[in-house]
Write an enzyme that holds these catalytic residues in place. Structure first.
Site, short mmCIF file in Angstrom:
data_model
loop_
_atom_site.label_atom_id
_atom_site.label_comp_id
_atom_site.label_asym_id
_atom_site.label_seq_id
_atom_site.Cartn_x
_atom_site.Cartn_y
_atom_site.Cartn_z
N GLU A 18 44.36 39.43 50.65
CA GLU A 18 43.43 40.35 49.98
C GLU A 18 42.40 40.90 50.96
O GLU A 18 41.85 40.15 51.77
CB GLU A 18 42.73 39.59 48.84
CG GLU A 18 41.81 40.49 48.02
CD GLU A 18 41.34 39.79 46.76
OE1 GLU A 18 42.17 39.21 46.03
OE2 GLU A 18 40.13 39.84 46.50
N ASP A 110 32.96 43.12 36.50
CA ASP A 110 31.65 42.59 36.09
C ASP A 110 30.68 43.75 35.88
O ASP A 110 30.81 44.80 36.50
CB ASP A 110 31.12 41.65 37.17
CG ASP A 110 31.95 40.38 37.24
OD1 ASP A 110 32.08 39.72 36.19
OD2 ASP A 110 32.49 40.08 38.32
N PHE A 220 28.92 33.53 47.70
CA PHE A 220 29.96 34.16 46.87
C PHE A 220 30.38 33.20 45.75
O PHE A 220 30.54 33.58 44.61
CB PHE A 220 31.22 34.48 47.67
CG PHE A 220 31.12 35.61 48.65
CD1 PHE A 220 30.07 36.53 48.58
CD2 PHE A 220 32.08 35.79 49.63
CE1 PHE A 220 29.98 37.58 49.48
CE2 PHE A 220 32.00 36.84 50.54
CZ PHE A 220 30.95 37.73 50.47
P1 FAD Z 1 39.10 38.85 31.52
O1 FAD Z 1 40.38 38.16 31.72
O2 FAD Z 1 39.07 40.02 30.60
O3 FAD Z 1 38.09 37.73 30.98
C1 FAD Z 1 36.70 37.80 31.10
C2 FAD Z 1 36.03 36.80 30.17
O4 FAD Z 1 36.09 37.29 28.84
C3 FAD Z 1 36.68 35.42 30.13
O5 FAD Z 1 35.68 34.44 30.02
C4 FAD Z 1 37.55 35.48 28.89
O6 FAD Z 1 37.76 34.18 28.35
C5 FAD Z 1 36.72 36.37 27.98
N1 FAD Z 1 37.56 37.15 27.07
C6 FAD Z 1 38.49 38.07 27.43
N2 FAD Z 1 39.06 38.60 26.32
C7 FAD Z 1 38.48 38.00 25.26
C8 FAD Z 1 38.63 38.13 23.85
N3 FAD Z 1 39.50 39.00 23.30
N4 FAD Z 1 37.87 37.34 23.07
C9 FAD Z 1 36.99 36.48 23.59
N5 FAD Z 1 36.79 36.32 24.92
C10 FAD Z 1 37.52 37.07 25.75
N6 FAD Z 1 36.16 42.16 40.53
C11 FAD Z 1 35.99 43.46 40.93
O7 FAD Z 1 35.01 44.10 40.54
N7 FAD Z 1 36.89 44.07 41.77
C12 FAD Z 1 38.00 43.43 42.23
O8 FAD Z 1 38.79 44.00 42.98
C13 FAD Z 1 38.21 42.05 41.83
N8 FAD Z 1 39.30 41.35 42.26
C14 FAD Z 1 39.49 40.06 41.81
C15 FAD Z 1 40.66 39.39 42.21
C16 FAD Z 1 40.90 38.08 41.78
C17 FAD Z 1 42.18 37.38 42.21
C18 FAD Z 1 39.93 37.42 40.96
C19 FAD Z 1 40.16 35.99 40.55
C20 FAD Z 1 38.77 38.08 40.57
C21 FAD Z 1 38.55 39.41 40.97
N9 FAD Z 1 37.42 40.12 40.55
C22 FAD Z 1 37.24 41.45 40.97
C23 FAD Z 1 36.39 39.49 39.72
C24 FAD Z 1 36.60 39.75 38.18
O9 FAD Z 1 36.44 41.12 37.91
C25 FAD Z 1 35.56 38.90 37.44
O10 FAD Z 1 35.82 37.53 37.61
C26 FAD Z 1 35.30 39.24 35.97
O11 FAD Z 1 34.14 38.56 35.54
C27 FAD Z 1 36.41 38.84 35.01
O12 FAD Z 1 37.53 39.59 35.16
P2 FAD Z 1 38.90 39.14 34.42
O13 FAD Z 1 39.91 40.16 34.76
O14 FAD Z 1 39.20 37.74 34.71
O15 FAD Z 1 38.44 39.30 32.90
#
Ligand code: FAD
Length: 299
Positions: A18, A110, A220
């Site tokens: 990444e 976020d 981080f």
């Molecule tokens: P989601 O899977 O949507 O979940 C977020 C939260 O909401 C969780 O606590 C989940 O339990 C809750 N939730 C989701 N849906 C529901 C529902 N229907 N009802 C109740 N609760 C729900 N960030 C960036 O800005 N740019 C990047 O390029 C980036 N790359 C990343 C790459 C990896 C491998 C990882 C692990 C993280 C990355 N992130 C990035 C960070 C990520 O955007 C954050 O961790 C963000 O807070 C959550 O994203 P998610 O896709 O996991 O969200």
């Protein structure tokens, strides 16, 4: 024990790297230097992150397209739902499609105010990563990765909510999950157990963060809800002004982490490079992956 087995008895190793999109010319130079060092390791893909609120939209697309055309390595573009309507996000997805990018790391993202703040979706936007995955699937045939959290996402109410959410993302059409950084392998292995017990069969690839700078990485980690075990902090204590020892300790810590995971039967690894190659190059070698110079045109 997998790592002690002869190579032909182990499933093939898969690695991915990444990067973040560089902001300045100097950073861009380092980005390419790192790409050219790591591409010969034949990663499954190289991914490029998407800045908060889509601020790197054009740069992410440009870097991902260039990585693919310059090195022949498959590239994945990250994408978030922050601050954009579904139509706008869909248009970014179609832009990836037009550029020949067929891999996406689909994330909720976020809020601009910071990781700890509640996420307020755009009124016409995707509300979470599961909805985004479903949206991408409606547009085309992409390979989709999603995020997983061995220490639980800070906004998941409990473990049930965490694993349910992972399952929703995979059921919506994601191909694999990649984990947030973690430093205690036991957390990852327990997460795998929880996911498997919930009937999740997709790969959950450990995201490995080499500690180039303990100060930076612990910052981080605390922002994204990953903990720094005391034993780890102890190992780096007092090394702020001793870069050589710091580097050796970092290599030893990361080597221990990946070889332990290999021993546990893990055969897929995602490395957070922070656009640096030295530790990652060494780790790939420990995992048995050597560069294949002839497959890549160096610039
Ligand atoms: P989601 O899977 O949507 O979940 C977020 C939260 O909401 C969780 O606590 C989940 O339990 C809750 N939730 C989701 N849906 C529901 C529902 N229907 N009802 C109740 N609760 C729900 N960030 C960036 O800005 N740019 C990047 O390029 C980036 N790359 C990343 C790459 C990896 C491998 C990882 C692990 C993280 C990355 N992130 C990035 C960070 C990520 O955007 C954050 O961790 C963000 O807070 C959550 O994203 P998610 O896709 O996991 O969200």
């Amino acid at each position: 024990r997998t790592s002690r087995q002869p190579a032909q008895l182990r499933p093939p190793l898969q690695i991915s790297f990444e990067f973040f999109p560089p902001k300045t010319d100097a950073m861009e130079e380092r980005f390419w230097e790192t790409i050219h060092k790591l591409a010969p390791l034949r990663p499954r893909f190289v991914s490029v992150t998407y800045g908060a609120g889509g601020t790197t939209r054009e740069r992410t697309l440009r870097m991902v397209s260039q990585v693919k055309s310059e090195t022949g390595v498959d590239a994945a573009a990250h994408l978030t739902c922050v601050g954009a309507s579904r139509d706008e996000v869909d248009e970014v997805v179609r832009g990836y499609q037009r550029a020949g990018i067929n891999r996406i790391v689909a994330l909720r993202g976020d809020p601009p105010e910071g990781v700890g703040q509640p996420f307020v979706p755009h009124p016409k936007g995707y509300r979470n990563a599961a909805e985004l995955v479903a949206g991408i699937r409606r547009i085309g045939d992409f390979d989709i990765s999603v995020a997983a959290y061995p220490e639980r996402h800070p906004q998941s109410a409990d473990w049930g909510a965490e694993i349910d959410n992972l399952k929703r993302k995979l059921d919506a059409g994601a191909d694999r999950a990649i984990t947030q950084m973690f430093f205690s392998n036991a957390d990852y292995l327990r997460y795998l157990e929880r996911a498997r017990a919930a009937g999740i069969t997709a790969p959950i690839v450990p995201g490995i963060q080499p500690i180039h700078s303990f100060k930076q990485i612990s910052g981080f980690a605390s922002r994204c809800g990953a903990s720094i075990p005391t034993w780890l902090a102890d190992r780096f204590e007092g090394l702020e002004n001793d870069p050589e020892t710091h580097q050796l300790v970092a290599a030893a810590v990361a080597a221990e982490q990946v070889t332990e995971l290999l021993d546990e039967g893990v055969t897929e690894f995602h490395f957070y490079t922070l656009n640096r190659y030295n530790l990652v190059l060494a780790l790939a070698r420990l995992l048995g992956r050597r560069p294949a110079e002839e497959t890549v045109s160096a610039t």
